[in-house]
Design a protein around this motif. Structure first.
Motif, PDB file in Angstrom:
ATOM      1  N   GLY A 177      15.181  -0.764 -12.058  1.00  0.00           N
ATOM      2  CA  GLY A 177      16.361  -1.152 -11.291  1.00  0.00           C
ATOM      3  C   GLY A 177      16.098  -1.188  -9.795  1.00  0.00           C
ATOM      4  O   GLY A 177      14.977  -1.009  -9.319  1.00  0.00           O
ATOM      5  N   VAL A 178      17.171  -1.410  -9.055  1.00  0.00           N
ATOM      6  CA  VAL A 178      17.112  -1.465  -7.596  1.00  0.00           C
ATOM      7  C   VAL A 178      16.931  -0.048  -7.053  1.00  0.00           C
ATOM      8  O   VAL A 178      17.584   0.888  -7.493  1.00  0.00           O
ATOM      9  CB  VAL A 178      18.401  -2.091  -7.024  1.00  0.00           C
ATOM     10  CG1 VAL A 178      18.426  -2.027  -5.512  1.00  0.00           C
ATOM     11  CG2 VAL A 178      18.553  -3.515  -7.516  1.00  0.00           C
ATOM     12  N   VAL A 179      16.037   0.098  -6.091  1.00  0.00           N
ATOM     13  CA  VAL A 179      15.831   1.369  -5.401  1.00  0.00           C
ATOM     14  C   VAL A 179      16.239   1.139  -3.955  1.00  0.00           C
ATOM     15  O   VAL A 179      15.604   0.384  -3.238  1.00  0.00           O
ATOM     16  CB  VAL A 179      14.362   1.829  -5.473  1.00  0.00           C
ATOM     17  CG1 VAL A 179      14.172   3.129  -4.705  1.00  0.00           C
ATOM     18  CG2 VAL A 179      13.925   1.982  -6.925  1.00  0.00           C
ATOM     19  N   LYS A 180      17.331   1.788  -3.563  1.00  0.00           N
ATOM     20  CA  LYS A 180      17.834   1.598  -2.207  1.00  0.00           C
ATOM     21  C   LYS A 180      17.879   2.931  -1.481  1.00  0.00           C
ATOM     22  O   LYS A 180      17.896   3.997  -2.094  1.00  0.00           O
ATOM     23  CB  LYS A 180      19.216   0.957  -2.234  1.00  0.00           C
ATOM     24  CG  LYS A 180      20.226   1.761  -2.998  1.00  0.00           C
ATOM     25  CD  LYS A 180      21.559   1.057  -3.092  1.00  0.00           C
ATOM     26  CE  LYS A 180      22.483   1.934  -3.932  1.00  0.00           C
ATOM     27  NZ  LYS A 180      23.759   1.416  -4.147  1.00  0.00           N
ATOM     28  N   SER A 181      17.914   2.855  -0.178  1.00  0.00           N
ATOM     29  CA  SER A 181      18.023   4.058   0.624  1.00  0.00           C
ATOM     30  C   SER A 181      19.406   4.660   0.434  1.00  0.00           C
ATOM     31  O   SER A 181      20.410   3.951   0.497  1.00  0.00           O
ATOM     32  CB  SER A 181      17.810   3.732   2.105  1.00  0.00           C
ATOM     33  OG  SER A 181      18.039   4.890   2.874  1.00  0.00           O
ATOM     34  N   GLU A 224      20.958   9.448  -4.387  1.00  0.00           N
ATOM     35  CA  GLU A 224      20.861   8.523  -5.512  1.00  0.00           C
ATOM     36  C   GLU A 224      20.152   9.258  -6.641  1.00  0.00           C
ATOM     37  O   GLU A 224      19.149   9.935  -6.415  1.00  0.00           O
ATOM     38  CB  GLU A 224      20.057   7.270  -5.143  1.00  0.00           C
ATOM     39  CG  GLU A 224      20.732   6.354  -4.146  1.00  0.00           C
ATOM     40  CD  GLU A 224      21.907   5.584  -4.720  1.00  0.00           C
ATOM     41  OE1 GLU A 224      21.952   5.359  -5.957  1.00  0.00           O
ATOM     42  OE2 GLU A 224      22.783   5.219  -3.926  1.00  0.00           O
ATOM     43  N   GLU A 225      20.685   9.125  -7.840  1.00  0.00           N
ATOM     44  CA  GLU A 225      20.089   9.773  -9.016  1.00  0.00           C
ATOM     45  C   GLU A 225      19.407   8.714  -9.865  1.00  0.00           C
ATOM     46  O   GLU A 225      19.956   7.636 -10.099  1.00  0.00           O
ATOM     47  CB  GLU A 225      21.169  10.470  -9.839  1.00  0.00           C
ATOM     48  CG  GLU A 225      20.639  11.105 -11.106  1.00  0.00           C
ATOM     49  CD  GLU A 225      21.720  11.803 -11.923  1.00  0.00           C
ATOM     50  OE1 GLU A 225      21.373  12.335 -12.978  1.00  0.00           O
ATOM     51  OE2 GLU A 225      22.891  11.815 -11.502  1.00  0.00           O
ATOM     52  N   ALA A 236       0.836  -1.209   0.000  1.00  0.00           N
ATOM     53  CA  ALA A 236       0.000   0.000   0.000  1.00  0.00           C
ATOM     54  C   ALA A 236       0.870   1.259   0.000  1.00  0.00           C
ATOM     55  O   ALA A 236       0.512   2.263  -0.620  1.00  0.00           O
ATOM     56  CB  ALA A 236      -0.937  -0.004   1.204  1.00  0.00           C
ATOM     57  N   THR A 237       2.016   1.195   0.673  1.00  0.00           N
ATOM     58  CA  THR A 237       2.936   2.340   0.684  1.00  0.00           C
ATOM     59  C   THR A 237       3.516   2.550  -0.705  1.00  0.00           C
ATOM     60  O   THR A 237       3.593   3.679  -1.197  1.00  0.00           O
ATOM     61  CB  THR A 237       4.057   2.116   1.726  1.00  0.00           C
ATOM     62  OG1 THR A 237       3.450   1.870   2.999  1.00  0.00           O
ATOM     63  CG2 THR A 237       4.956   3.330   1.828  1.00  0.00           C
ATOM     64  N   GLU A 238       3.912   1.470  -1.372  1.00  0.00           N
ATOM     65  CA  GLU A 238       4.409   1.580  -2.750  1.00  0.00           C
ATOM     66  C   GLU A 238       3.314   2.104  -3.679  1.00  0.00           C
ATOM     67  O   GLU A 238       3.575   2.927  -4.546  1.00  0.00           O
ATOM     68  CB  GLU A 238       4.929   0.238  -3.257  1.00  0.00           C
ATOM     69  CG  GLU A 238       6.303  -0.083  -2.737  1.00  0.00           C
ATOM     70  CD  GLU A 238       6.972  -1.228  -3.485  1.00  0.00           C
ATOM     71  OE1 GLU A 238       6.745  -1.398  -4.705  1.00  0.00           O
ATOM     72  OE2 GLU A 238       7.749  -1.949  -2.836  1.00  0.00           O
ATOM     73  N   ALA A 239       2.093   1.648  -3.482  1.00  0.00           N
ATOM     74  CA  ALA A 239       0.976   2.114  -4.314  1.00  0.00           C
ATOM     75  C   ALA A 239       0.736   3.603  -4.112  1.00  0.00           C
ATOM     76  O   ALA A 239       0.421   4.323  -5.072  1.00  0.00           O
ATOM     77  CB  ALA A 239      -0.280   1.311  -3.996  1.00  0.00           C
ATOM     78  N   ALA A 240       0.883   4.081  -2.889  1.00  0.00           N
ATOM     79  CA  ALA A 240       0.728   5.519  -2.627  1.00  0.00           C
ATOM     80  C   ALA A 240       1.800   6.307  -3.373  1.00  0.00           C
ATOM     81  O   ALA A 240       1.527   7.358  -3.962  1.00  0.00           O
ATOM     82  CB  ALA A 240       0.803   5.798  -1.125  1.00  0.00           C
ATOM     83  N   LYS A 298       9.742   5.604   4.059  1.00  0.00           N
ATOM     84  CA  LYS A 298      10.086   6.701   3.153  1.00  0.00           C
ATOM     85  C   LYS A 298      10.679   6.177   1.837  1.00  0.00           C
ATOM     86  O   LYS A 298      10.237   6.576   0.756  1.00  0.00           O
ATOM     87  CB  LYS A 298      11.044   7.681   3.840  1.00  0.00           C
ATOM     88  CG  LYS A 298      10.432   8.334   5.084  1.00  0.00           C
ATOM     89  CD  LYS A 298      11.382   9.270   5.795  1.00  0.00           C
ATOM     90  CE  LYS A 298      12.570   8.613   6.426  1.00  0.00           C
ATOM     91  NZ  LYS A 298      12.268   7.769   7.594  1.00  0.00           N
ATOM     92  N   THR A 299      11.638   5.279   1.934  1.00  0.00           N
ATOM     93  CA  THR A 299      12.241   4.721   0.722  1.00  0.00           C
ATOM     94  C   THR A 299      11.252   3.825  -0.015  1.00  0.00           C
ATOM     95  O   THR A 299      11.246   3.778  -1.245  1.00  0.00           O
ATOM     96  CB  THR A 299      13.547   3.968   1.063  1.00  0.00           C
ATOM     97  OG1 THR A 299      14.477   4.915   1.614  1.00  0.00           O
ATOM     98  CG2 THR A 299      14.168   3.329  -0.170  1.00  0.00           C
ATOM     99  N   THR A 300      10.400   3.154   0.695  1.00  0.00           N
ATOM    100  CA  THR A 300       9.359   2.326   0.061  1.00  0.00           C
ATOM    101  C   THR A 300       8.437   3.197  -0.785  1.00  0.00           C
ATOM    102  O   THR A 300       8.072   2.833  -1.913  1.00  0.00           O
ATOM    103  CB  THR A 300       8.551   1.565   1.130  1.00  0.00           C
ATOM    104  OG1 THR A 300       9.455   0.765   1.894  1.00  0.00           O
ATOM    105  CG2 THR A 300       7.482   0.692   0.516  1.00  0.00           C
ATOM    106  N   LEU A 301       8.072   4.356  -0.274  1.00  0.00           N
ATOM    107  CA  LEU A 301       7.244   5.294  -1.024  1.00  0.00           C
ATOM    108  C   LEU A 301       7.968   5.741  -2.294  1.00  0.00           C
ATOM    109  O   LEU A 301       7.374   5.779  -3.382  1.00  0.00           O
ATOM    110  CB  LEU A 301       6.909   6.505  -0.146  1.00  0.00           C
ATOM    111  CG  LEU A 301       5.916   7.483  -0.732  1.00  0.00           C
ATOM    112  CD1 LEU A 301       4.488   6.987  -0.515  1.00  0.00           C
ATOM    113  CD2 LEU A 301       6.087   8.853  -0.108  1.00  0.00           C
TER     114      LEU A 301
END
Length: 143
Positions: free
Chosen positions: A53-57, A64-65, A10-14, A38-41
């Protein structure tokens, strides 16, 4: 706006829903304790933009760009910043001058250096889920 997010999905969907609302250039403050999502959002936002790709904190890298199509997004994590002037040394003005979406986790660490946010998002843990509050500070940037 306040929303209850029952889980990570649900956080990713937001975040995904947020992508279509953002202009080419804006500043977003992401607030909330460690592990609040926060990073999940941001991951959801990037997935909606088409990033695979990978999305990391960026806790250790500070920024991160991501370039998706013709759009650029900078994801900052200021948790480890000890002095707001460190942002000047790392060239924050150059990042902010670009036509980009700039998301700042722990924006209070850049107080006095960072410009005001166009959008404030606060995530708080609520049992297994989260509560999300969004407030547009600059209505002129909304699509």
């Amino acid at each position: 706006m306040i929303a209850e997010l029952e889980d990570t999905e649900a956080t990713e969907a937001a975040g995904a829903g947020l992508w279509s609302l953002l202009p080419e250039k804006c500043i977003i403050y992401l607030q909330g304790q460690l592990g609040a999502g926060k990073t999940t959002l941001v991951r959801g936002l990037l997935r909606a933009a088409g990033y695979q790709g990978v999305v990391k904190s960026p806790t250790y890298t500070v920024v991160e760009e991501y370039v998706v199509g013709h759009r650029t997004l900078f994801h900052f994590d200021l948790y480890r910043i000890k002095d707001p002037e460190e942002l000047i040394w790392m060239g924050i003005e150059d990042y902010l001058a670009q036509e980009a979406v700039c998301l700042f986790e722990w924006p209070e660490m850049g107080q006095g250096i960072l410009p005001e946010a166009d959008l404030m998002i606060r995530l708080d843990l609520r049992g297994y889920g989260r509560s999300m509050q969004m407030e547009w500070r600059n209505e002129g940037v909304k699509k």
